[in-house]
Scaffold this active site. Structure first.
Site, PDB file in Angstrom:
ATOM      1  N   HIS A  79       0.728  -1.373  -0.043  1.00 21.93           N
ATOM      2  CA  HIS A  79       0.262   0.187   0.013  1.00 21.93           C
ATOM      3  C   HIS A  79       0.784   1.270   0.126  1.00 21.93           C
ATOM      4  CE1 HIS A  79      -4.295  -1.734   0.487  1.00 21.93           C
ATOM      5  NE2 HIS A  79      -3.423  -2.743   0.786  1.00 21.93           N
ATOM      6  N   LYS A 106      -6.988  15.270   3.606  1.00 22.31           N
ATOM      7  CA  LYS A 106      -6.435  13.926   3.632  1.00 22.31           C
ATOM      8  C   LYS A 106      -5.340  13.740   4.919  1.00 22.31           C
ATOM      9  CE  LYS A 106      -4.731  14.770  -0.504  1.00 22.31           C
ATOM     10  NZ  LYS A 106      -4.860  13.571  -1.229  1.00 22.31           N
ATOM     11  N   ARG A 107      -4.724  12.644   5.208  1.00 24.48           N
ATOM     12  CA  ARG A 107      -4.032  12.987   6.121  1.00 24.48           C
ATOM     13  C   ARG A 107      -2.591  13.996   6.135  1.00 24.48           C
ATOM     14  NH1 ARG A 107      -4.050   8.257   9.910  1.00 24.48           N
ATOM     15  NH2 ARG A 107      -2.233   9.345  10.880  1.00 24.48           N
ATOM     16  N   LYS A 146       2.293  14.719   0.827  1.00 28.98           N
ATOM     17  CA  LYS A 146       1.078  15.105   0.367  1.00 28.98           C
ATOM     18  C   LYS A 146       0.997  16.658   0.100  1.00 28.98           C
ATOM     19  CE  LYS A 146      -1.622  11.503   2.443  1.00 28.98           C
ATOM     20  NZ  LYS A 146      -2.561  10.737   1.451  1.00 28.98           N
ATOM     21  N   THR A 186      -7.465   7.607  -2.699  1.00 30.96           N
ATOM     22  CA  THR A 186      -8.620   7.265  -3.101  1.00 30.96           C
ATOM     23  C   THR A 186      -9.614   8.617  -2.999  1.00 30.96           C
ATOM     24  OG1 THR A 186      -9.018   6.632  -0.811  1.00 30.96           O
ATOM     25  CG2 THR A 186      -8.682   4.754  -2.356  1.00 30.96           C
ATOM     26  N   LYS A 241     -12.918  10.017  -4.946  1.00 37.94           N
ATOM     27  CA  LYS A 241     -14.234  10.265  -4.414  1.00 37.94           C
ATOM     28  C   LYS A 241     -14.566  11.761  -4.878  1.00 37.94           C
ATOM     29  CE  LYS A 241     -12.644   7.945  -0.365  1.00 37.94           C
ATOM     30  NZ  LYS A 241     -12.100   8.617   0.864  1.00 37.94           N
TER      31      LYS A 241
HETATM   32  C1  LIG Z   1     -10.911   8.702   1.363  1.00 39.39           C
HETATM   33  C2  LIG Z   1     -10.143   9.211   2.600  1.00 39.39           C
HETATM   34  C3  LIG Z   1      -8.933   9.318   2.822  1.00 39.39           C
HETATM   35  C4  LIG Z   1      -7.903   9.065   1.800  1.00 39.39           C
HETATM   36  O1  LIG Z   1      -7.774  10.220   0.981  1.00 39.39           O
HETATM   37  P1  LIG Z   1      -6.463  10.671   0.042  1.00 39.39           P
HETATM   38  O2  LIG Z   1      -6.613  11.853  -0.555  1.00 39.39           O
HETATM   39  O3  LIG Z   1      -6.570   9.535  -0.798  1.00 39.39           O
HETATM   40  O4  LIG Z   1      -5.351  10.444   1.032  1.00 39.39           O
HETATM   41  C5  LIG Z   1      -8.254   9.885   4.112  1.00 39.39           C
HETATM   42  N1  LIG Z   1      -9.099  10.096   4.985  1.00 39.39           N
HETATM   43  C6  LIG Z   1     -10.463  10.007   4.738  1.00 39.39           C
HETATM   44  C7  LIG Z   1     -11.489  10.176   6.015  1.00 39.39           C
HETATM   45  C8  LIG Z   1     -11.288   9.514   3.616  1.00 39.39           C
HETATM   46  O5  LIG Z   1     -12.447   9.478   3.543  1.00 39.39           O
END
Ligand SMILES: *Cc1c(COP(=O)(O)O)cnc(C)c1O
Length: 486
Positions: free
Chosen positions: A28, A219-220, A225, A325, A329
């Site tokens: 991952h 995101k985290r 990032k 991911t 979304k």
């Molecule tokens: C989808 C999701 C992530 C992953 O986000 P990335 O932009 O792909 O790092 C992280 N936290 C939450 C709460 C999410 O729903």
């Protein structure tokens, strides 16, 4: 292996056969902190029998390596399940590789990099073990449930089967020049922005202006990032407006948690708040630029955010984000992406069309080149007036109530090593953000691009991803389940 050999009395060979045919390894991330190694003495104390078995797996495996690559002792050492440089450690990724019949990454670029970097020796020995399964997200959760307004509009056009057959969204393309439908598409986005604004006000006392572009990075928090690249753009845009420059009104929205021990990530959160404090209070510009940090990002709260976004920030250093991911979304909910050629961004851009994606930044190959030539962020800083101004203000304490020491660790890291190449990508990012601003002003063009993003996102359904695991890795086929039995 321990259960089969010790508790079920099997011989080694049939037990190993069952084990390897059962196990699959999905990697991952390529980040070194995720590739665990465990100190041998610790392992021996806690799991003595497991270590014994691992050493036997290793003995047999290294014999096979020697046979496959005679007289290549370096390779044998690299592939060993035990790292023998310094204190001995068990290499968990190597163990996962050896013990599995299939190894995959979670986006094509990530699967390719796996084979070229951390698992190169393993891919050279057993190329057929390696596959890719690009991630997906649930259209039930992230479209049907999270965005009922858009879901209803979609169902009008393509029927109600799209949640289980996401490629049906393609039929939306027929509506992308229909002025009435486009107006309704915009109305749904506006309603979602107002709903997020109401939540932010009620839950956190944060004011969001729904008539501005919602430019979102949730995101985290992690240096790779590059939330701080987004902050540098925010400061540059602020200075642009202060100089009398023109740009459509924006709200830059951040959200995300930092790991408790990750000091720099926490300092980036502090930096976002520091810049927000100054920008949001400036009455000369705060009708056109606001910055918000939405607290407590989790999936439930994120479900309110993705449907309200105009712009999706996917700005990681190329080669660092395995898949992402959030990128899927956002696009599913009609946001346009500003992003690098990283993770699943690459495939999202292929699907939605390059003309419907805001691309910037160095590629993986270009980054490798720059690093090989000796990357010097200080030179870029010296030669770029906007970067000099933005970083200079942060360094001078303008966003830390006059304290130049607070953000010094971030500034120093960027000017000395800049391991995630913010300086190298800064101008390209600024230019791309300016293009975003120009297109956002052309309502019809933006709406068309938004609709085409949703229409062409079908590949990124988790149903497709899970089907690929079933067919290529787990080798299981669907069974009919009677609802009455449930
Ligand atoms: C989808 C999701 C992530 C992953 O986000 P990335 O932009 O792909 O790092 C992280 N936290 C939450 C709460 C999410 O729903």
């Amino acid at each position: 292996m321990r259960l089969l050999v010790d508790d079920h009395g099997m011989n080694w060979e049939p037990a190993w056969n069952i084990t390897t045919r059962t196990m699959g390894y999905t990697n991952h991330t390529l980040l070194p902190e995720a590739l665990e190694t465990w100190p041998l003495p610790l392992f021996r104390r806690l799991l003595p029998r497991h270590l014994e078995i691992i050493l036997e797996i290793n003995r047999r495996f290294l014999a096979a390596v020697q046979e496959h690559f005679p007289k290549d002792q370096d390779r044998v050492q690299r592939m060993s399940l035990i790292d023998e440089r310094g204190e001995k450690r068990v290499r968990m990724a190597n163990l996962a590789c050896v013990g599995s019949h299939a190894v995959n990454g979670v986006a094509q670029i990530h699967s390719d990099l796996l084979k070229q970097t951390v698992l190169r020796d393993f891919a050279e020995m057993e190329p057929d073990k390696f596959t890719n399964v690009t991630n997906g997200v649930s259209p039930r959760r992230f479209l049907l449930l999270a965005n009922p307004g858009l879901a209803a509009l979609i169902t009008e056009v393509v029927g109600d089967k799209w949640p289980e057959d996401l490629n049906r969204l393609r039929e939306l393309e027929t509506k992308c020049d229909d002025a009435d439908f486009c107006e309704r598409w915009r109305q749904v986005k506006r309603a979602n922005k107002r709903a997020l604004a109401a939540y932010a006000q009620h839950a956190h006392g944060i004011e969001l202006l729904p008539d501005t572009m919602f430019d979102v990075q949730v995101k985290r928090i992690h240096e790779y990032k590059r939330q701080h690249l987004n902050v540098l753009h925010a400061v540059a845009l602020y200075r642009h407006l202060k100089r009398g420059g023109d740009a459509p009104a924006r709200t830059i929205i951040f959200g995300g948690k930092a790991a408790p021990g990750y000091r720099t990530a926490k300092l980036i959160i502090k930096l976002i708040h520091g810049v927000a404090e100054v920008v949001n209070a400036d009455r000369e510009t705060n009708d056109r630029l606001r910055i918000a940090f939405l607290p407590d990002l989790n999936v439930k709260n994120a479900q309110r955010i993705y449907p309200a976004a105009d712009l999706s920030e996917q700005i990681s250093t190329a080669g660092m984000e395995a898949s992402g991911t959030g990128n899927m979304k956002f696009a599913m909910n009609g946001a346009l992406t500003i992003g690098t050629l990283d993770g699943a961004n690459v495939e999202i851009r292929e699907e939605v069309g390059a003309e419907n994606f805001f691309l910037f930044g160095l590629t993986v190959a270009e980054i490798q080149q720059r690093l090989a030539q000796g990357y010097r962020p200080w030179d870029i800083y010296q030669q770029n007036p906007e970067l000099r101004e933005a970083l200079g203000l942060i360094a001078a304490g303008d966003f830390s109530r006059g304290d130049p020491s607070l953000f010094a660790p971030i500034v120093r890291s960027l000017l000395e090593k800049d391991p995630f190449l913010l300086c190298a990508d800064f101008q390209s990012y600024l230019d791309c953000q300016a293009r975003v601003g120009q297109v956002y002003r052309k309502k019809k063009e933006w709406t068309r691009m938004s609709m085409l993003n949703t229409a062409r996102i079908g590949k990124f359904s988790s149903d497709r991803a899970i089907r690929e695991y079933c067919e290529h890795i787990w080798k299981v086929s669907p069974v009919k389940v009677s609802l009455r039995q449930l």
